[in-house]
Design a protein around this motif. Sequence first.
Motif, mmCIF file in Angstrom:
data_model
loop_
_atom_site.group_PDB
_atom_site.id
_atom_site.type_symbol
_atom_site.label_atom_id
_atom_site.label_comp_id
_atom_site.label_asym_id
_atom_site.label_seq_id
_atom_site.Cartn_x
_atom_site.Cartn_y
_atom_site.Cartn_z
ATOM 1 N N ASP A 59 47.021 41.006 60.119
ATOM 2 C CA ASP A 59 48.257 40.826 59.351
ATOM 3 C C ASP A 59 48.063 41.380 57.941
ATOM 4 O OD1 ASP A 59 47.133 38.609 57.641
ATOM 5 O OD2 ASP A 59 47.036 37.641 59.612
ATOM 6 N N GLU A 60 49.175 41.512 57.223
ATOM 7 C CA GLU A 60 49.117 42.089 55.873
ATOM 8 C C GLU A 60 48.317 41.228 54.909
ATOM 9 O OE1 GLU A 60 52.679 43.454 54.011
ATOM 10 O OE2 GLU A 60 53.402 44.375 55.851
ATOM 11 N N ALA A 61 48.429 39.902 55.044
ATOM 12 C CA ALA A 61 47.709 39.018 54.130
ATOM 13 C C ALA A 61 46.200 39.206 54.260
ATOM 14 C CB ALA A 61 48.099 37.563 54.393
ATOM 15 N N THR A 62 45.712 39.364 55.476
ATOM 16 C CA THR A 62 44.277 39.590 55.686
ATOM 17 C C THR A 62 43.862 40.917 55.069
ATOM 18 O OG1 THR A 62 44.306 38.283 57.715
ATOM 19 C CG2 THR A 62 42.457 39.814 57.427
ATOM 20 N N ALA A 63 44.630 41.965 55.335
ATOM 21 C CA ALA A 63 44.296 43.280 54.780
ATOM 22 C C ALA A 63 44.320 43.254 53.258
ATOM 23 C CB ALA A 63 45.263 44.341 55.309
ATOM 24 N N ALA A 64 45.375 42.687 52.689
ATOM 25 C CA ALA A 64 45.493 42.642 51.234
ATOM 26 C C ALA A 64 44.371 41.815 50.619
ATOM 27 C CB ALA A 64 46.858 42.088 50.842
#
Length: 97
Positions: A59-64
């Motif tokens: 998900d985006e939160a993990t990547a960010a």
Amino acid sequence: MTRYVVLVKFTQQGEAKISDSPQRANAFKDRAAKLGARVEAQYWTVGPYDGVLILSAPDEATAAGLILGLGRDANVATCMLRAFDADEFKTVMGKMG
């Protein structure tokens, strides 16, 4: 999983510790794996950017979070780009209206 291209530039601190770069890259790869993400590829480059990595994350939160953490270490500055494969891009184009 969502794929990202991350452009990397060494900071002055990162350049001073350039010989540690491969170990830092391995540590980042391990950190990503613990969060369910995967470094698909990592390259050191010559030109306007010092490196490129391909990251897949759930998900985006993990990547960010991973990329913000990478920047927090102050060895690199990053630019994260969302990447689409051909099938994903066809879906995007289908939403153009």
